[in-house]
Design a protein around this motif. Structure first.
Motif, PDB file in Angstrom:
ATOM      1  N   LEU A 172       0.842  -1.201   0.000  1.00 14.13           N
ATOM      2  CA  LEU A 172       0.000   0.000   0.000  1.00 14.13           C
ATOM      3  C   LEU A 172       0.874   1.247   0.000  1.00 14.13           C
ATOM      4  O   LEU A 172       0.616   2.193  -0.757  1.00 14.13           O
ATOM      5  N   GLY A 173       1.926   1.236   0.814  1.00 15.59           N
ATOM      6  CA  GLY A 173       2.826   2.384   0.866  1.00 15.59           C
ATOM      7  C   GLY A 173       3.475   2.661  -0.478  1.00 15.59           C
ATOM      8  O   GLY A 173       3.572   3.820  -0.907  1.00 15.59           O
ATOM      9  N   ALA A 174       3.905   1.603  -1.151  1.00 14.04           N
ATOM     10  CA  ALA A 174       4.555   1.762  -2.457  1.00 14.04           C
ATOM     11  C   ALA A 174       3.584   2.334  -3.484  1.00 14.04           C
ATOM     12  O   ALA A 174       3.949   3.195  -4.300  1.00 14.04           O
ATOM     13  N   ILE A 175       2.341   1.867  -3.446  1.00  8.82           N
ATOM     14  CA  ILE A 175       1.326   2.363  -4.382  1.00  8.82           C
ATOM     15  C   ILE A 175       0.984   3.817  -4.085  1.00  8.82           C
ATOM     16  O   ILE A 175       0.869   4.651  -4.995  1.00  8.82           O
ATOM     17  N   LEU A 176       0.855   4.155  -2.808  1.00 10.97           N
ATOM     18  CA  LEU A 176       0.555   5.541  -2.435  1.00 10.97           C
ATOM     19  C   LEU A 176       1.686   6.480  -2.835  1.00 10.97           C
ATOM     20  O   LEU A 176       1.441   7.583  -3.335  1.00 10.97           O
ATOM     21  N   GLU A 177       2.928   6.049  -2.603  1.00  9.31           N
ATOM     22  CA  GLU A 177       4.072   6.894  -2.972  1.00  9.31           C
ATOM     23  C   GLU A 177       4.146   7.078  -4.480  1.00  9.31           C
ATOM     24  O   GLU A 177       4.419   8.181  -4.973  1.00  9.31           O
ATOM     25  N   PRO A 179       7.516   1.359  -9.785  1.00  7.37           N
ATOM     26  CA  PRO A 179       8.825   2.007  -9.612  1.00  7.37           C
ATOM     27  C   PRO A 179       9.250   2.216  -8.162  1.00  7.37           C
ATOM     28  O   PRO A 179      10.443   2.231  -7.852  1.00  7.37           O
ATOM     29  N   THR A 180       8.285   2.368  -7.257  1.00  9.13           N
ATOM     30  CA  THR A 180       8.606   2.630  -5.854  1.00  9.13           C
ATOM     31  C   THR A 180       8.828   1.352  -5.043  1.00  9.13           C
ATOM     32  O   THR A 180       9.176   1.429  -3.856  1.00  9.13           O
ATOM     33  N   ALA A 181       8.638   0.196  -5.653  1.00  7.53           N
ATOM     34  CA  ALA A 181       8.740  -1.078  -4.929  1.00  7.53           C
ATOM     35  C   ALA A 181      10.068  -1.237  -4.171  1.00  7.53           C
ATOM     36  O   ALA A 181      10.059  -1.626  -2.989  1.00  7.53           O
ATOM     37  N   PRO A 182      11.236  -0.951  -4.784  1.00  3.37           N
ATOM     38  CA  PRO A 182      12.509  -1.122  -4.065  1.00  3.37           C
ATOM     39  C   PRO A 182      12.610  -0.273  -2.787  1.00  3.37           C
ATOM     40  O   PRO A 182      13.234  -0.699  -1.810  1.00  3.37           O
ATOM     41  N   LYS A 183      11.998   0.912  -2.788  1.00  3.10           N
ATOM     42  CA  LYS A 183      12.034   1.781  -1.616  1.00  3.10           C
ATOM     43  C   LYS A 183      11.335   1.145  -0.411  1.00  3.10           C
ATOM     44  O   LYS A 183      11.601   1.495   0.738  1.00  3.10           O
ATOM     45  N   TRP A 184      10.439   0.186  -0.703  1.00  2.00           N
ATOM     46  CA  TRP A 184       9.655  -0.453   0.343  1.00  2.00           C
ATOM     47  C   TRP A 184      10.120  -1.908   0.557  1.00  2.00           C
ATOM     48  O   TRP A 184       9.402  -2.725   1.122  1.00  2.00           O
ATOM     49  N   ASN A 185      11.322  -2.181   0.059  1.00  2.00           N
ATOM     50  CA  ASN A 185      11.929  -3.517   0.182  1.00  2.00           C
ATOM     51  C   ASN A 185      11.049  -4.610  -0.446  1.00  2.00           C
ATOM     52  O   ASN A 185      11.021  -5.759   0.010  1.00  2.00           O
ATOM     53  N   ILE A 186      10.327  -4.230  -1.499  1.00  2.00           N
ATOM     54  CA  ILE A 186       9.488  -5.192  -2.225  1.00  2.00           C
ATOM     55  C   ILE A 186      10.241  -5.655  -3.469  1.00  2.00           C
ATOM     56  O   ILE A 186      10.779  -4.848  -4.221  1.00  2.00           O
ATOM     57  N   GLY A 188       7.237 -10.739  -6.066  1.00  4.96           N
ATOM     58  CA  GLY A 188       7.318 -10.871  -7.520  1.00  4.96           C
ATOM     59  C   GLY A 188       6.964  -9.595  -8.262  1.00  4.96           C
ATOM     60  O   GLY A 188       6.464  -9.638  -9.393  1.00  4.96           O
ATOM     61  N   ILE A 189       7.213  -8.443  -7.632  1.00  4.89           N
ATOM     62  CA  ILE A 189       6.886  -7.158  -8.257  1.00  4.89           C
ATOM     63  C   ILE A 189       8.191  -6.462  -8.649  1.00  4.89           C
ATOM     64  O   ILE A 189       8.972  -6.055  -7.794  1.00  4.89           O
ATOM     65  N   LYS A 190       8.407  -6.337  -9.943  1.00  2.00           N
ATOM     66  CA  LYS A 190       9.630  -5.699 -10.427  1.00  2.00           C
ATOM     67  C   LYS A 190       9.454  -4.186 -10.509  1.00  2.00           C
ATOM     68  O   LYS A 190       8.333  -3.666 -10.507  1.00  2.00           O
ATOM     69  N   GLU A 191      10.600  -3.497 -10.611  1.00  2.00           N
ATOM     70  CA  GLU A 191      10.599  -2.034 -10.610  1.00  2.00           C
ATOM     71  C   GLU A 191       9.849  -1.464 -11.809  1.00  2.00           C
ATOM     72  O   GLU A 191       9.264  -0.380 -11.722  1.00  2.00           O
ATOM     73  N   ASP A 192       9.833  -2.183 -12.945  1.00  2.00           N
ATOM     74  CA  ASP A 192       9.128  -1.672 -14.124  1.00  2.00           C
ATOM     75  C   ASP A 192       7.601  -1.761 -13.961  1.00  2.00           C
ATOM     76  O   ASP A 192       6.849  -1.100 -14.668  1.00  2.00           O
ATOM     77  N   ILE A 193       7.149  -2.583 -12.983  1.00  2.00           N
ATOM     78  CA  ILE A 193       5.721  -2.689 -12.688  1.00  2.00           C
ATOM     79  C   ILE A 193       5.307  -1.634 -11.671  1.00  2.00           C
ATOM     80  O   ILE A 193       4.273  -0.988 -11.820  1.00  2.00           O
TER      81      ILE A 193
END
Length: 240
Positions: A197-202, A232-239, A225-230
């Motif tokens: 949720l945090g990654a989507i909100l950001e 972009p904020t996923a890595p910031k949230w350790n996803i 299984g969520i890559k950065e191209d799907i």
């Protein structure tokens, strides 16, 4: 007025497709035996149909014949208590309705904090799931979103890129009050749901990101299984 007549009038006033239990027929406790016989006669006449033990519905007719109510309507007597919502449909049935999967489940999951719903609708088994927060008519649609975030990795037959787009759109269209409630409820969910949720909100430039970030362990990673191209904020949230 005789019990039989009372029930016939009640059923006649119901909209087609409506489900009900004995409690919705307005009969007194000492009239239940007579009510059961009256209901059974209506079932035999085809005026109403039995969907499960003690639960009935008034068939809806169309040019193509009789239409059976949707799962939500068939389960309505179990989702509400005294007119107030206490449960909601979740799991694959929900995710299919949300457009996240094409899978049609063999069982329906019903989430509630105060009631275990165990029944059978036709050949479909209904199983209980514990809700993370108390369910109401003013929040169940938010809990549906959080359930999808929580189960993101395990939803079968799902296109992750399309799913992120669908969920982002749902979250972005929430009014401010609902968004605040969504964040508050997320703190009661497993960390993976909070992080997603945090990654989507950001990614959507929404507020409340810090509240979610501060609730998470910065050393924990979430394999979804969520890559950065799907997202972009996923890595910031350790996803990942």
């Amino acid at each position: 007025m005789k019990v039989t007549k009372k029930i016939e009038l009640k059923v006649n006033r119901m909209k087609e497709g409506t489900t009900f239990k004995y409690q919705q027929l307005g009969v007194n406790q000492d009239e239940y035996i007579a009510a059961a016989k009256a209901v059974e006669r209506l079932v035999k006449k085809g005026v109403i149909k039995r969907t499960s033990t003690g639960v009935f519905y008034k068939p809806k007719q169309s040019v193509f014949g009789e239409l059976k109510p949707k799962e939500e309507e068939l389960l309505k007597p179990y989702l509400f208590r005294d007119g107030k919502r206490i449960a909601y449909i979740t799991g694959s049935t929900l995710y299919n309705r949300m457009g996240l999967t094409t899978q049609v489940p063999k069982t329906i999951k019903v989430a509630s904090k105060v009631k275990r719903v165990v029944t059978k609708i036709a050949k479909t088994q209904v199983k209980p799931v514990k809700s993370y927060v108390e369910v109401s008519n003013g929040n169940y649609y938010l809990l549906e979103i959080l359930d999808a975030l929580k189960d993101f990795k395990t939803i079968s037959d799902m296109d992750k890129k399309s799913a992120i787009g669908l969920l982002t759109n749902k979250i972005s269209n929430l009014v401010e009050d609902d968004l605040l409630k969504l964040v508050r409820y997320a703190l009661k969910y497993p960390p993976r749901a909070t992080a997603l949720l945090g990654a989507i909100l950001e990614a959507s430039s929404k507020n409340q990101v810090e509240v979610l970030k501060n609730s998470l362990n910065p050393l924990t990673s979430y394999n979804m299984g969520i890559k950065e191209d799907i997202l972009p904020t996923a890595p910031k949230w350790n996803i990942n």
